[in-house]
Write an enzyme that holds these catalytic residues in place. Structure first.
Site, PDB file in Angstrom:
ATOM      1  CG  HIS A  52     -63.858   0.150 -48.534  1.00  0.00           C
ATOM      2  ND1 HIS A  52     -63.909  -0.359 -47.265  1.00  0.00           N
ATOM      3  CD2 HIS A  52     -63.370   1.416 -48.416  1.00  0.00           C
ATOM      4  CE1 HIS A  52     -63.479   0.551 -46.402  1.00  0.00           C
ATOM      5  NE2 HIS A  52     -63.153   1.637 -47.091  1.00  0.00           N
ATOM      6  CD  GLU A  54     -64.553  -5.367 -48.987  1.00  0.00           C
ATOM      7  OE1 GLU A  54     -64.068  -5.896 -47.976  1.00  0.00           O
ATOM      8  OE2 GLU A  54     -64.160  -4.269 -49.441  1.00  0.00           O
ATOM      9  CB  CYS A  82     -64.656  -2.232 -42.808  1.00  0.00           C
ATOM     10  SG  CYS A  82     -65.526  -1.421 -44.186  1.00  0.00           S
ATOM     11  CB  CYS A  85     -67.461  -3.789 -46.835  1.00  0.00           C
ATOM     12  SG  CYS A  85     -66.501  -2.487 -47.643  1.00  0.00           S
TER      13      CYS A  85
END
Length: 157
Positions: A52, A54, A82, A85
């Protein structure tokens, strides 16, 4: 730079995800006015559920500062993080989090959960939402509309 300027750069970073067919999410981390990390989703490209934007940005910033804690850092992300993260944001002790669009299905920074400001955890992150919300929402909406047009209705397993 202004908050909006940083978010515009995060949006440009998100667009890089489109090359590999990843959900277009961009993140950047700023330390003392300097961008020290920027990343975009690479889940499909790397075949890695941890890739991801992040998480990648946090890894890059930690390497840059040679520190597991990002105490004086601010993160800008185009879509609400999410739970994975959000947990990483708390563990890395990011000072401020600026979010473009909310994620009403899986958002863990206020929409579904609020991990980054949970008083039971050892760190709470200042949270600001709705930064260039329309632009951030549009890139996600357009991505999924295009995907549906190409593949028919998306089926989740």
């Amino acid at each position: 730079m202004l908050i909006r300027d940083y978010m515009k750069l995060a949006i440009e970073e998100a667009k890089l995800s489109l090359i590999s067919g990843d959900v277009p999410i961009g993140a950047l981390i700023v330390h003392q006015g300097e961008i020290i990390a920027k990343a975009h989703n690479q889940v499909e490209e790397l075949k890695n559920p941890l890739a991801h934007a992040e998480i990648t940005a946090i890894n890059l910033a930690s390497q840059f500062l040679s520190s597991k804690f990002l105490l004086d850092c601010d993160m800008y992300v185009t879509l609400e993080p999410c739970s994975m993260c959000a947990g990483a944001i708390v563990l890395s002790k990011i000072r401020r989090l600026y979010i473009g669009a909310e994620d009403e299905k899986t958002g863990a920074c206020g929409s579904v959960y609020n991990i980054v400001q949970n008083y039971r955890l050892n760190h709470q992150t200042e949270l600001y939402t709705g930064i260039l919300k329309d632009e951030c929402s549009k890139i996600i909406t357009d991505f999924f509309e295009d995907l549906r047009a190409k593949k028919g209705k998306i089926k989740y397993r």
